[in-house]
Design an enzyme around this catalytic site. Sequence first.
Site, PDB file in Angstrom:
ATOM      1  N   ASN A   9      25.460  18.530   8.382  1.00 40.79           N
ATOM      2  CA  ASN A   9      26.517  18.081   9.237  1.00 40.79           C
ATOM      3  C   ASN A   9      25.964  16.611   9.699  1.00 40.79           C
ATOM      4  O   ASN A   9      25.203  16.823  10.729  1.00 40.79           O
ATOM      5  CB  ASN A   9      26.699  19.143  10.342  1.00 40.79           C
ATOM      6  CG  ASN A   9      27.699  18.612  11.374  1.00 40.79           C
ATOM      7  OD1 ASN A   9      28.303  17.660  11.240  1.00 40.79           O
ATOM      8  ND2 ASN A   9      27.708  19.331  12.513  1.00 40.79           N
ATOM      9  N   LYS A  11      27.729  14.727  11.436  1.00 44.25           N
ATOM     10  CA  LYS A  11      28.070  14.186  12.923  1.00 44.25           C
ATOM     11  C   LYS A  11      28.701  12.888  13.037  1.00 44.25           C
ATOM     12  O   LYS A  11      28.990  12.389  11.718  1.00 44.25           O
ATOM     13  CB  LYS A  11      27.394  14.769  13.902  1.00 44.25           C
ATOM     14  CG  LYS A  11      26.532  16.365  13.973  1.00 44.25           C
ATOM     15  CD  LYS A  11      25.912  16.694  15.125  1.00 44.25           C
ATOM     16  CE  LYS A  11      25.373  17.823  14.862  1.00 44.25           C
ATOM     17  NZ  LYS A  11      24.858  18.554  16.060  1.00 44.25           N
ATOM     18  N   HIS A  96      33.004  24.076  15.885  1.00 46.32           N
ATOM     19  CA  HIS A  96      31.457  23.478  16.201  1.00 46.32           C
ATOM     20  C   HIS A  96      31.445  23.545  17.803  1.00 46.32           C
ATOM     21  O   HIS A  96      32.377  23.105  18.138  1.00 46.32           O
ATOM     22  CB  HIS A  96      31.246  22.205  15.738  1.00 46.32           C
ATOM     23  CG  HIS A  96      29.680  21.805  15.965  1.00 46.32           C
ATOM     24  ND1 HIS A  96      29.273  21.475  16.969  1.00 46.32           N
ATOM     25  CD2 HIS A  96      28.791  21.799  14.700  1.00 46.32           C
ATOM     26  CE1 HIS A  96      27.716  21.267  16.754  1.00 46.32           C
ATOM     27  NE2 HIS A  96      27.314  21.446  15.444  1.00 46.32           N
ATOM     28  N   GLU A  98      30.125  21.519  19.631  1.00 49.27           N
ATOM     29  CA  GLU A  98      30.264  20.107  20.291  1.00 49.27           C
ATOM     30  C   GLU A  98      31.860  20.011  20.286  1.00 49.27           C
ATOM     31  O   GLU A  98      32.589  19.242  21.249  1.00 49.27           O
ATOM     32  CB  GLU A  98      29.639  19.114  19.387  1.00 49.27           C
ATOM     33  CG  GLU A  98      28.236  19.103  19.420  1.00 49.27           C
ATOM     34  CD  GLU A  98      27.586  18.631  18.322  1.00 49.27           C
ATOM     35  OE1 GLU A  98      28.150  17.956  17.646  1.00 49.27           O
ATOM     36  OE2 GLU A  98      26.267  18.864  18.353  1.00 49.27           O
ATOM     37  N   GLU A 168      25.193  29.213  15.527  1.00 46.06           N
ATOM     38  CA  GLU A 168      24.437  27.997  16.140  1.00 46.06           C
ATOM     39  C   GLU A 168      24.141  28.128  17.519  1.00 46.06           C
ATOM     40  O   GLU A 168      25.151  27.945  18.330  1.00 46.06           O
ATOM     41  CB  GLU A 168      25.229  26.919  15.630  1.00 46.06           C
ATOM     42  CG  GLU A 168      25.736  26.555  14.339  1.00 46.06           C
ATOM     43  CD  GLU A 168      25.616  25.090  13.997  1.00 46.06           C
ATOM     44  OE1 GLU A 168      24.854  24.631  13.160  1.00 46.06           O
ATOM     45  OE2 GLU A 168      26.445  24.500  14.782  1.00 46.06           O
ATOM     46  N   GLY A 174      20.392  20.237  18.124  1.00 47.08           N
ATOM     47  CA  GLY A 174      19.785  18.927  18.509  1.00 47.08           C
ATOM     48  C   GLY A 174      18.904  18.778  19.541  1.00 47.08           C
ATOM     49  O   GLY A 174      18.260  17.804  20.102  1.00 47.08           O
ATOM     50  N   SER A 214      18.537  23.071  14.915  1.00 43.79           N
ATOM     51  CA  SER A 214      17.042  22.393  14.756  1.00 43.79           C
ATOM     52  C   SER A 214      16.432  23.068  13.645  1.00 43.79           C
ATOM     53  O   SER A 214      15.230  23.469  13.486  1.00 43.79           O
ATOM     54  CB  SER A 214      16.333  22.480  15.996  1.00 43.79           C
ATOM     55  OG  SER A 214      16.805  21.738  16.956  1.00 43.79           O
TER      56      SER A 214
END
Length: 251
Positions: A9, A11, A96, A98, A168, A174, A214
Site C-alpha cells: 500500500n 499510500k 483502511h 486512514e 490492521e 506506520g 509495520s
Amino acid sequence: MRKKVIAGNWKMNKTVEEGLALATEVANITKDEVPSDVQVVICVPYIALAPVSKVLNSRVALGAQNVHQKESGAYTGEISATMLASVGVSYVIIGHSERREYFGETNAQLAEKVNIAMAQGLTPLFCCGETLQQREQGIHIDFVNSQLTESLFHLSAEDIKKVVIAYEPIWAIGTGVTASDEQAQEMHAKIRSHLASKYGAAVADEISILYGGSMKPDNAKGLLACKDIDGGLIGGASLKARDFISIAKSY
Ligand code: PGA
C-alpha cells in the site's frame, strides 16, 4: 488451500515517474524470485494506476487504495469501480483505517463499496482493526467483529470467499510497533471463527486474512508462519522494492 497475498500500500507516495520505476523493479524481482503460490499486489495512487498497469507482468496484480460507492455521476473528485476495472485494476483496499479516520468512512458506506467493487469483479482488500485504547479496554475483538458484521456479513457465502481481509491494528500502522506474533495470530483466529459463526468453518477456512501494521523484512517471517496469517498488507516497507519482495520471500 488459502491464497497467500503480499500487498503493498503505497499510500500518498511517489510521483508517476517514481512509481513506474518502483513497479518495474517489483515486477522484475517478483518474476525471478517470488514463489508462484504467492500473489503479489501493489496498491498505487489513482494517478499511477494506468501507467503502472503497463509495466507489470502476470505475477503482480494491480490494486487501488479506495473506490467510490456509486456507479457514476456527480461526485467530483471521485473514482468509480468501473473506471478502476477499465485500467486493469483487480484489487481494491476498502476501509483502511486512514480512510475511516480522516474521511469519516462508515461501516455502512464500506458495505456499499464492497458491493460495487465486487460487481466489477474487483477483489476487496477489506481492512479492519482496533485502536490502542480499545485493545486496552479489552473490547478489540468485539470491535473488529462488528466491523466485519456491518460491512461484509450481507454477502453470500460464495461472495465472502472472494474477499481478502486485512487485520490492521491501528496502533501498529506506520508506528514501527508491530503486533507480536501471538497477538496477531490470536486476532486472526478470532476473525476466522467470527466468519465461521456466520458462514461455517469450511467457508471461513478459505478466506485469506492478511496482517498489516509495520510488517517488515525482519518481522515478516514470524508473522507469516502463524497458522491463520495468510499474507501481509504493507505500507512503509512497500516503498522499497527489495524490502517489499524480501517480505514476499519470507514464506
Ligand atoms: P505500515 O502500513 O506497514 O506502514 O504500518 C500498513 C498499512 O497501513 O496498510
